[in-house]
Design a protein around this motif. Structure first.
Motif, mmCIF file in Angstrom:
data_model
loop_
_atom_site.group_PDB
_atom_site.id
_atom_site.type_symbol
_atom_site.label_atom_id
_atom_site.label_comp_id
_atom_site.label_asym_id
_atom_site.label_seq_id
_atom_site.Cartn_x
_atom_site.Cartn_y
_atom_site.Cartn_z
ATOM 1 N N TYR A 163 81.910 12.894 15.850
ATOM 2 C CA TYR A 163 81.481 11.997 16.926
ATOM 3 C C TYR A 163 81.219 12.765 18.220
ATOM 4 C CZ TYR A 163 83.286 8.401 13.774
ATOM 5 O OH TYR A 163 83.522 7.597 12.694
ATOM 6 N N ALA A 164 82.080 13.727 18.546
ATOM 7 C CA ALA A 164 81.877 14.516 19.765
ATOM 8 C C ALA A 164 80.577 15.319 19.675
ATOM 9 C CB ALA A 164 83.066 15.443 19.991
ATOM 10 N N ALA A 165 80.330 15.923 18.515
ATOM 11 C CA ALA A 165 79.088 16.689 18.328
ATOM 12 C C ALA A 165 77.871 15.786 18.440
ATOM 13 C CB ALA A 165 79.117 17.388 16.969
ATOM 14 N N LYS A 166 77.966 14.564 17.928
ATOM 15 C CA LYS A 166 76.844 13.632 18.002
ATOM 16 C C LYS A 166 76.518 13.288 19.456
ATOM 17 C CE LYS A 166 75.235 9.179 16.195
ATOM 18 N NZ LYS A 166 74.650 8.731 17.462
ATOM 19 N N VAL A 167 77.542 13.052 20.268
ATOM 20 C CA VAL A 167 77.303 12.712 21.676
ATOM 21 C C VAL A 167 76.648 13.885 22.396
ATOM 22 C CG1 VAL A 167 78.419 12.143 23.859
ATOM 23 C CG2 VAL A 167 79.143 10.998 21.767
ATOM 24 N N VAL A 168 77.168 15.090 22.164
ATOM 25 C CA VAL A 168 76.580 16.271 22.818
ATOM 26 C C VAL A 168 75.115 16.438 22.404
ATOM 27 C CG1 VAL A 168 76.683 18.775 22.981
ATOM 28 C CG2 VAL A 168 78.787 17.432 23.049
ATOM 29 N N ARG A 169 74.854 16.295 21.121
ATOM 30 C CA ARG A 169 73.475 16.425 20.640
ATOM 31 C C ARG A 169 72.565 15.382 21.270
ATOM 32 N NH1 ARG A 169 73.024 14.296 14.943
ATOM 33 N NH2 ARG A 169 72.849 12.385 16.192
ATOM 34 N N ASP A 170 73.020 14.123 21.331
ATOM 35 C CA ASP A 170 72.174 13.062 21.874
ATOM 36 C C ASP A 170 71.936 13.225 23.372
ATOM 37 O OD1 ASP A 170 72.055 12.023 19.361
ATOM 38 O OD2 ASP A 170 73.486 10.400 19.706
ATOM 39 N N ILE A 171 72.926 13.768 24.074
ATOM 40 C CA ILE A 171 72.746 13.972 25.522
ATOM 41 C C ILE A 171 71.764 15.106 25.779
ATOM 42 C CG2 ILE A 171 73.920 14.781 27.614
ATOM 43 C CD1 ILE A 171 76.324 13.112 26.787
ATOM 44 N N LEU A 172 71.852 16.160 24.978
ATOM 45 C CA LEU A 172 71.010 17.328 25.198
ATOM 46 C C LEU A 172 69.594 17.141 24.665
ATOM 47 C CD1 LEU A 172 73.519 20.217 24.433
ATOM 48 C CD2 LEU A 172 72.801 19.339 26.666
ATOM 49 N N THR A 188 91.231 22.733 27.624
ATOM 50 C CA THR A 188 90.022 22.304 28.321
ATOM 51 C C THR A 188 89.062 21.604 27.369
ATOM 52 O OG1 THR A 188 90.244 24.158 29.869
ATOM 53 C CG2 THR A 188 88.102 23.057 29.764
ATOM 54 N N LEU A 189 88.882 22.181 26.178
ATOM 55 C CA LEU A 189 87.991 21.572 25.200
ATOM 56 C C LEU A 189 88.523 20.228 24.728
ATOM 57 C CD1 LEU A 189 85.457 21.710 23.520
ATOM 58 C CD2 LEU A 189 86.697 23.059 21.818
ATOM 59 N N SER A 190 89.826 20.090 24.636
ATOM 60 C CA SER A 190 90.413 18.801 24.246
ATOM 61 C C SER A 190 90.076 17.722 25.267
ATOM 62 C CB SER A 190 91.930 18.942 24.097
ATOM 63 O OG SER A 190 92.262 19.825 23.048
ATOM 64 N N ALA A 191 90.111 18.079 26.557
ATOM 65 C CA ALA A 191 89.750 17.109 27.597
ATOM 66 C C ALA A 191 88.265 16.762 27.514
ATOM 67 C CB ALA A 191 90.097 17.677 28.969
ATOM 68 N N ILE A 192 87.429 17.754 27.229
ATOM 69 C CA ILE A 192 85.993 17.501 27.071
ATOM 70 C C ILE A 192 85.753 16.563 25.891
ATOM 71 C CG2 ILE A 192 83.801 18.591 26.418
ATOM 72 C CD1 ILE A 192 84.652 21.027 28.069
ATOM 73 N N ARG A 193 86.417 16.825 24.774
ATOM 74 C CA ARG A 193 86.270 15.978 23.582
ATOM 75 C C ARG A 193 86.715 14.553 23.874
ATOM 76 N NH1 ARG A 193 86.727 18.305 18.106
ATOM 77 N NH2 ARG A 193 88.391 16.785 17.746
ATOM 78 N N ALA A 194 87.771 14.399 24.644
ATOM 79 C CA ALA A 194 88.267 13.052 24.969
ATOM 80 C C ALA A 194 87.213 12.261 25.735
ATOM 81 C CB ALA A 194 89.559 13.151 25.770
ATOM 82 N N SER A 195 86.506 12.903 26.664
ATOM 83 C CA SER A 195 85.455 12.211 27.414
ATOM 84 C C SER A 195 84.286 11.845 26.502
ATOM 85 C CB SER A 195 84.956 13.101 28.564
ATOM 86 O OG SER A 195 85.994 13.370 29.492
ATOM 87 N N LEU A 196 83.930 12.765 25.612
ATOM 88 C CA LEU A 196 82.829 12.495 24.687
ATOM 89 C C LEU A 196 83.178 11.358 23.732
ATOM 90 C CD1 LEU A 196 81.921 16.202 23.816
ATOM 91 C CD2 LEU A 196 80.686 14.684 25.374
ATOM 92 N N LEU A 197 84.413 11.350 23.237
ATOM 93 C CA LEU A 197 84.821 10.318 22.285
ATOM 94 C C LEU A 197 84.941 8.957 22.956
ATOM 95 C CD1 LEU A 197 87.497 12.337 20.284
ATOM 96 C CD2 LEU A 197 85.208 11.684 19.536
ATOM 97 N N LYS A 198 85.356 8.947 24.201
ATOM 98 C CA LYS A 198 85.427 7.684 24.936
ATOM 99 C C LYS A 198 84.037 7.072 25.066
ATOM 100 C CE LYS A 198 86.826 5.778 29.433
ATOM 101 N NZ LYS A 198 87.409 6.100 30.761
ATOM 102 N N SER A 256 82.795 5.778 21.643
ATOM 103 C CA SER A 256 83.454 4.538 21.233
ATOM 104 C C SER A 256 82.928 3.338 22.008
ATOM 105 C CB SER A 256 84.965 4.679 21.421
ATOM 106 O OG SER A 256 85.642 3.548 20.913
ATOM 107 N N LEU A 257 82.734 3.492 23.311
ATOM 108 C CA LEU A 257 82.225 2.382 24.114
ATOM 109 C C LEU A 257 80.773 2.048 23.750
ATOM 110 C CD1 LEU A 257 83.864 3.250 27.557
ATOM 111 C CD2 LEU A 257 84.337 1.254 26.130
ATOM 112 N N LEU A 258 79.983 3.051 23.388
ATOM 113 C CA LEU A 258 78.640 2.766 22.873
ATOM 114 C C LEU A 258 78.721 1.902 21.622
ATOM 115 C CD1 LEU A 258 76.875 6.248 23.244
ATOM 116 C CD2 LEU A 258 76.229 4.150 24.436
ATOM 117 N N HIS A 259 79.663 2.227 20.759
ATOM 118 C CA HIS A 259 79.827 1.469 19.513
ATOM 119 C C HIS A 259 80.203 0.015 19.790
ATOM 120 C CE1 HIS A 259 81.209 0.338 15.514
ATOM 121 N NE2 HIS A 259 82.360 -0.007 16.051
ATOM 122 N N TYR A 260 81.161 -0.202 20.663
ATOM 123 C CA TYR A 260 81.661 -1.564 20.892
ATOM 124 C C TYR A 260 80.715 -2.409 21.748
ATOM 125 C CZ TYR A 260 86.060 -0.388 18.664
ATOM 126 O OH TYR A 260 87.012 -0.035 17.736
#
Length: 557
Positions: free
Chosen positions: A243-252, A281-291, A294-298
């Motif tokens: 999911y995190a990779a998908k968000v990064v890909r879609d943003i870029l 640091t990467l864990s915090a980045i992943r948390a923002s991407l996953l948030k 998830s909100l896009l999904h809901y």
């Protein structure tokens, strides 16, 4: 040579059903021989649509004989269709489902006997080594059925044939079927036929007189098949990385701008970019991407639609701007010539869309791999009924026109041609009238099918943008007090995992914690209107864009 009329009919239906996807890219055709015994070992993550994909995309249009679970053969009609199409029954769990008086060995012998007959005739046997269709971030299991069948077939050939008359060698070709979003209408598919696996070294060890454990050789060939399948597909350690990779890909970049021939490699690069979880640091980045994911999904909004309506994530979105954006999207939808050409098809296909949505509801909740097949099958049946009704109406009109008064004026030349054609089709005997009716109905269905598919992709994407602008408008006009509170927001910021598949045999020893965490089956939070999450979504979008920028800076020299 067998005609295999049932198989050919099912392959044509498969071709139509794959219109569920907007694009199918196939490569590696040179790896499939035009004749000779062949075992196709394919990934299996989308139920019967995987079968349809293989039947339609296999080079040289070679017919496939699939291993199919034995429970499908219980119904007399289904059994007749499956056997006529070359399917071979296989018991998924012989120890628990064996018939009275039968053993696991009996079922394996029957399976191998029919498989050997097909291979000896130079046919193609399609096998899904994973044993079941499932939704996971990686290939979880590869069973030994394909490897054992190949090795036992070579033993059987050695016992059956004279050394002076060797048959064509058996070939195993791995296949990777990758969907950009397998249950989403008008998503895309990449099919890659891999390089053949050289099984001769395994055969020599398997048939040698030396004290070699046959099961060791079977497991070695199974590992080779699994390795090849992993190379052809996308594999991530856990869902959060996907999911995190998908968000990064879609943003870029827009996912649809990625050529399908490069889709797997590009997606892997983003997975590698977001994979490490031991970095704070990467864990915090992943948390923002996953948030944000998830909100896009809901909210039922895609990033592509949101960024098309509001390109700048940092520009404040006021109510006035939301109203203007909605009106712009509405005008872009209904005033575009593409929509005007598509409008007759929209009205005609409304029953098809409704039945496809009903088919989605028939799928087992949480089983992503079953949704597309129900949409395609139920929607396809509805489309067939609509096309038949329209075709019958056109046939009747053509028959009526064939007996109307003729005219010699040049202005009615087209009408005269139609009358002559109608007269030829419908004024003869019963056989000619039947052929004419079927021809008109088929031609009508072909025109409607092509008309709809030529225009649906662009209109569907524009409709999603219009819907996104409407939901943003509703969220901003909703009072802030109606939003989901920060205290209750947590469950909506964590993506759900797919439910546990009971047919998957998971590795327990030495499995990373991240992978084991995906086995946990969490329930969805209470459903809320999308408008109550819109402000949270817009804030999460800003965070996700900042996180993506930070991630890119980390890898830049």
């Amino acid at each position: 040579m067998e005609l295999k009329l049932v198989y050919r009919a099912l392959r044509q239906i498969s071709d139509w059903s794959l219109a569920f996807y907007s694009e199918i890219h196939v490569d590696g055709q040179e790896n499939v021989p035009p004749d000779g015994p062949l075992i196709v070992a394919s990934s299996h993550h989308n139920e019967i649509l995987d079968i349809a994909t293989l039947c339609v995309t296999i080079p040289h249009r070679r017919p496939l004989c699939f291993w199919a679970k034995s429970t499908l053969f219980k119904n007399a009609l289904a059994r007749a269709i499956l056997l006529s199409s070359g399917s071979i029954p296989v018991l998924r769990n012989p120890n628990s489902g064996a018939a009275a008086g039968s053993t696991s060995a009996d079922f394996h012998q029957a399976l191998f006997r029919e498989t050997f007959r097909a291979l000896d005739a130079g046919e193609v046997v399609g096998v899904f080594p994973e044993g079941t269709s499932y939704t996971e971030p990686h290939i979880v299991q590869v069973k030994d059925g394909a490897a054992r069948a190949a090795l036992e077939y070579m033993r059987w050939c050695g016992d059956k044939r004279d050394a002076e008359k060797p048959g064509k060698p058996l070939v195993i070709v791995p296949v990777g079927i990758v969907y950009t979003d397998k249950s989403q209408y008008q998503s895309r598919v990449r099919v890659r036929w891999g390089k053949p696996i050289d099984i001769q070294p395994f055969v020599e060890r398997y048939l040698s007189d030396a004290e070699v454990d046959p099961w060791t050789v079977v497991r070695s060939l199974t590992s080779e098949i699994e390795k090849r399948m992993v190379e052809l597909t996308i594999n991530a350690p856990d869902w959060d990385t996907v999911y995190a990779a998908k968000v990064v890909r879609d943003i870029l970049c827009d996912e649809r701008t990625i050529p399908l021939e490069d889709y797997v490699e590009v997606t892997r690069s983003y997975i590698n970019l977001t994979n490490r979880t031991d970095d704070t640091t990467l864990s915090a980045i992943r948390a923002s991407l996953l948030k944000y994911y998830s909100l896009l999904h809901y909210t039922g909004i895609s990033h592509a639609s949101l960024s098309a309506v509001f390109p700048d994530p940092h520009a404040p979105i006021t109510r006035n701007r939301a109203v203007l954006a909605f009106l712009q999207q509405l005008a872009a939808t209904v005033r575009h010539p593409r929509f005007l050409l598509f409008l007759p098809m929209v009205l005609l296909h409304l029953p098809v869309y409704c039945m496809a949505c009903l088919g989605d509801r028939l799928s087992t909740p949480g089983e992503e791999e079953g949704r597309a097949q129900y949409k395609a099958v139920v929607g396809g049946l509805a489309a067939a009924a609509v096309y038949a009704a329209v075709g019958r109406t056109v046939a009747r009109a053509a028959a009526a026109a064939s007996v109307g008064p003729s005219s010699n004026t040049s202005q009615n030349m087209l009408l005269q041609m139609l009358r002559h054609a109608g007269a030829w089709c419908f004024s003869g005997g019963m056989a000619r009238r039947a052929v004419g009716t079927v021809g008109v109905m088929y031609g009508t269905a072909w025109v409607l099918f092509r008309w709809h598919n030529a225009l649906v992709e662009g209109n569907y994407a524009q409709f999603k943008r219009l819907l996104a602008s409407f939901r943003i408008l509703g969220g901003l006009f909703s009072p802030p007090s109606a939003d989901v509170s920060l205290r209750d927001l947590g469950p909506y910021t964590v993506p759900l995992k797919a439910p546990v598949n009971p047919y998957i045999k998971r590795r327990t020893a030495g499995t990373p914690d991240a992978v084991q965490g995906d086995v946990v089956d969490r329930h969805s939070p209470p459903a809320v209107p999308s408008r109550r999450l819109i402000r949270h979504l817009l804030a999460a979008r800003i965070e996700a864009n900042k996180a993506t920028l930070d991630l890119v800076k980390r890898v830049q020299p």
